[in-house]
Design an enzyme around this catalytic site. Sequence first.
Site, PDB file in Angstrom:
ATOM      1  N   ASP A 184       0.902  -1.156   0.000  1.00 31.04           N
ATOM      2  CA  ASP A 184       0.000   0.000   0.000  1.00 31.04           C
ATOM      3  C   ASP A 184       0.933   1.195   0.000  1.00 31.04           C
ATOM      4  O   ASP A 184       1.550   1.510   1.022  1.00 31.04           O
ATOM      5  CB  ASP A 184      -0.882   0.009   1.259  1.00 31.04           C
ATOM      6  CG  ASP A 184      -1.914   1.119   1.186  1.00 31.04           C
ATOM      7  OD1 ASP A 184      -1.508   2.281   0.995  1.00 31.04           O
ATOM      8  OD2 ASP A 184      -3.118   0.835   1.289  1.00 31.04           O
ATOM      9  N   HIS A 185       1.087   1.840  -1.142  1.00 30.61           N
ATOM     10  CA  HIS A 185       2.196   2.791  -1.243  1.00 30.61           C
ATOM     11  C   HIS A 185       2.023   4.012  -0.323  1.00 30.61           C
ATOM     12  O   HIS A 185       2.988   4.697  -0.025  1.00 30.61           O
ATOM     13  CB  HIS A 185       2.477   3.188  -2.698  1.00 30.61           C
ATOM     14  CG  HIS A 185       1.579   4.225  -3.270  1.00 30.61           C
ATOM     15  ND1 HIS A 185       0.371   3.941  -3.837  1.00 30.61           N
ATOM     16  CD2 HIS A 185       1.709   5.577  -3.363  1.00 30.61           C
ATOM     17  CE1 HIS A 185      -0.203   5.052  -4.255  1.00 30.61           C
ATOM     18  NE2 HIS A 185       0.593   6.071  -3.994  1.00 30.61           N
ATOM     19  N   HIS A 247      -5.687   2.918   0.818  1.00 32.14           N
ATOM     20  CA  HIS A 247      -4.882   4.034   1.320  1.00 32.14           C
ATOM     21  C   HIS A 247      -5.577   4.821   2.433  1.00 32.14           C
ATOM     22  O   HIS A 247      -4.977   5.130   3.464  1.00 32.14           O
ATOM     23  CB  HIS A 247      -4.543   5.009   0.188  1.00 32.14           C
ATOM     24  CG  HIS A 247      -3.964   4.345  -1.024  1.00 32.14           C
ATOM     25  ND1 HIS A 247      -3.035   3.344  -0.947  1.00 32.14           N
ATOM     26  CD2 HIS A 247      -4.174   4.529  -2.349  1.00 32.14           C
ATOM     27  CE1 HIS A 247      -2.692   2.948  -2.168  1.00 32.14           C
ATOM     28  NE2 HIS A 247      -3.383   3.652  -3.029  1.00 32.14           N
TER      29      HIS A 247
HETATM   30  O1  LIG Z   1      -3.145   3.823  -5.804  1.00 31.83           O
HETATM   31  C1  LIG Z   1      -3.432   4.833  -6.428  1.00 31.83           C
HETATM   32  O2  LIG Z   1      -2.868   6.001  -6.064  1.00 31.83           O
HETATM   33  C2  LIG Z   1      -2.814   7.091  -6.977  1.00 31.83           C
HETATM   34  C3  LIG Z   1      -2.518   8.328  -6.135  1.00 31.83           C
HETATM   35  O3  LIG Z   1      -1.281   8.175  -5.485  1.00 31.83           O
HETATM   36  P1  LIG Z   1      -0.466   9.439  -4.979  1.00 31.83           P
HETATM   37  O4  LIG Z   1       0.707   8.854  -4.304  1.00 31.83           O
HETATM   38  O5  LIG Z   1      -0.128  10.235  -6.210  1.00 31.83           O
HETATM   39  O6  LIG Z   1      -1.365  10.211  -4.082  1.00 31.83           O
HETATM   40  C4  LIG Z   1      -4.102   7.267  -7.749  1.00 31.83           C
HETATM   41  O7  LIG Z   1      -3.921   8.238  -8.758  1.00 31.83           O
HETATM   42  C5  LIG Z   1      -4.483   5.952  -8.396  1.00 31.83           C
HETATM   43  O8  LIG Z   1      -5.760   6.095  -9.013  1.00 31.83           O
HETATM   44  C6  LIG Z   1      -4.557   4.844  -7.368  1.00 31.83           C
HETATM   45  O9  LIG Z   1      -4.688   3.591  -8.035  1.00 31.83           O
END
Ligand SMILES: O=C1O[C@H](COP(=O)(O)O)[C@@H](O)[C@H](O)[C@H]1O
Length: 510
Positions: A184-185, A247
């Site tokens: 989960d980044h 997230h």
């Molecule tokens: O996991 C995802 O995250 C991105 C947004 O990530 P961020 O680190 O730029 O806030 C999102 O654009 C994407 O739809 C989603 O799959």
Amino acid sequence: MKKTDNQILVIFGASGDLTARKLIPGLFNLYLAKQLPEKFIVLGTSRSDLTDEDFRKRVVYESPYLKEKLGTQENGRAESFANMLFYEDLGGDYDTDYSNLRKRVETLKEEFNTSGNIIYYLSTPPRLYETIAQNLADAGMNTQNNGWKRLIVEKPFGYSLETAKKLNKGLHQYFDESQIYRIDHYLGKETVQNLLVTRFSNSIFEPLWNRNYIKHVEITNAESVGVEKRGGYYDKSGALRDMFQNHLLQIVSLVVMEPPIGDEPEEIRNEKVKALKSLQIMKDHKTLYNNTVRAQYVASEVHGERVKGYREEDGVESDSITETYAAIKFYVNNWRWEGVPFYVRTAKRMPTKVTEVVVHFKSPHHQIFKDSGMNNKDNKLIIRIQPDEGILVKFGVKVPGQGFKVERANLDFYYSSLTQTYVMEAYERLLLDAMQGDATLYARADEVEAAWEFVDPILDYWKNGKDVRMYGYAAGVWGPENADDLIEGNGFWRNPGKNLADDPGYCVIC
Ligand SMILES: O=C1O[C@H](COP(=O)(O)O)[C@@H](O)[C@H](O)[C@H]1O
Ligand SMILES: NC(=O)C1=CN([C@@H]2O[C@H](COP(=O)(O)OP(=O)(O)OC[C@H]3O[C@@H](n4cnc5c(N)ncnc54)[C@H](OP(=O)(O)O)[C@@H]3O)[C@@H](O)[C@H]2O)C=CC1
């Protein structure tokens, strides 16, 4: 510093977007920062017929994501990094036997003396995750007798509670839970981790962190972009599955959790699971109707340019009812949070990209200074996750002069002030953690299932419920006005600006 064993990283889906966009740049940064182990190689694999050189060109020399880096003094180091990358094509389908892959891994292991430690990174369409795990097991590539084996699994992890459970069960047939790293980044973002430190390393916040002092908690995740090139994927997913289930509920769990005994992975993860299990599940129609809002962006003009509506995007059905905006109000059923509303929203095509947690404190129980002169005078703690990362406390101060006029002032901290400290990108951090066997920032099986348990009834209501509304909002505004109806006491969502200190107030659409 933790030790990183020599190892091989095998990426499934190496010809794909994520590998080029996040994984290889993350590894390149680790390489430049001398964080990779002494003996380390990457073996990319997918169906495409590529040579090692083709792969290196694609993800390094001709990669748009490394262009900036390669134009600088790092250029000379790109070649030695690229030489660590190899590619093996898997044939026409992933349902093949992996004997060739196994041979290649063995040969590279001998040639580069990497030992038998291997990470398998699953960056393919999710329906292949279990099949790949099974094929690895069939080829004897999951055994740990000659070195550890770890499996990193990309999101989405399941499409519902049922499918997530099925996937957990499937993976557990071939890999033990201790070997599985569900990515989960957001957990790789410094500022998300800082939620734990802010709460548990200061004695000034935690005593107030409960229903006695907190009025409500508001979390906003906004993106200014639309679905970009991922319309096909997104239309089957929607904001709730794409961002909220993973997230945002991870962020919620860090805000809600009880203090862990220590900083060991399982101690932290146990508390997060307890937090997720204490979210009050919305079961009946009335609760779901009153506490959830979904919407889709419609065509509009932003800065003089026409922006497509969601239904016009490539890969999206022209009559799609997939939400690009989701706002949810909910409660947490436990001693600490009873009766405190949580407001959480996520959306695409908002006025700006921003993620923040705002803790709204209650007013002092006895008002001494009647002439406060302040709109929204209560204390707030704003934890800004991105951009302009930092923390800001809003508090009242006396305006110089006669009487006791109170104004709002800011106490703030900005990550940018730590100029000497290198802040890792999320993927970079998470890759390094997995290489070192630290699963703290990865989701555990029961954690993912608890999050789905909360989200499932909302998804079901939005799909099958009666009177479900789908609002429209013009691209570039803060979503539908109806989402303000969720906020108790005629309140509004805080619509943040680009910078932490921006105070756009509580206008409905600014
Ligand atoms: O996991 C995802 O995250 C991105 C947004 O990530 P961020 O680190 O730029 O806030 C999102 O654009 C994407 O739809 C989603 O799959
Ligand atoms: N891209 C991103 O920003 C993000 C992606 N993710 C997740 O990461 C994973 C990969 O995403 P992404 O790289 O964008 O996807 P892509 O479609 O760009 O790449 C998918 C990869 O899987 C392989 N593949 C596709 N279909 C099949 C099939 N039927 N059988 C075997 N292999 C197949 C492709 O290679 P080939 O056709 O050569 O086999 C390719 O290497 C997904 O689970 C996605 O949800 C998560 C967060 C962000």
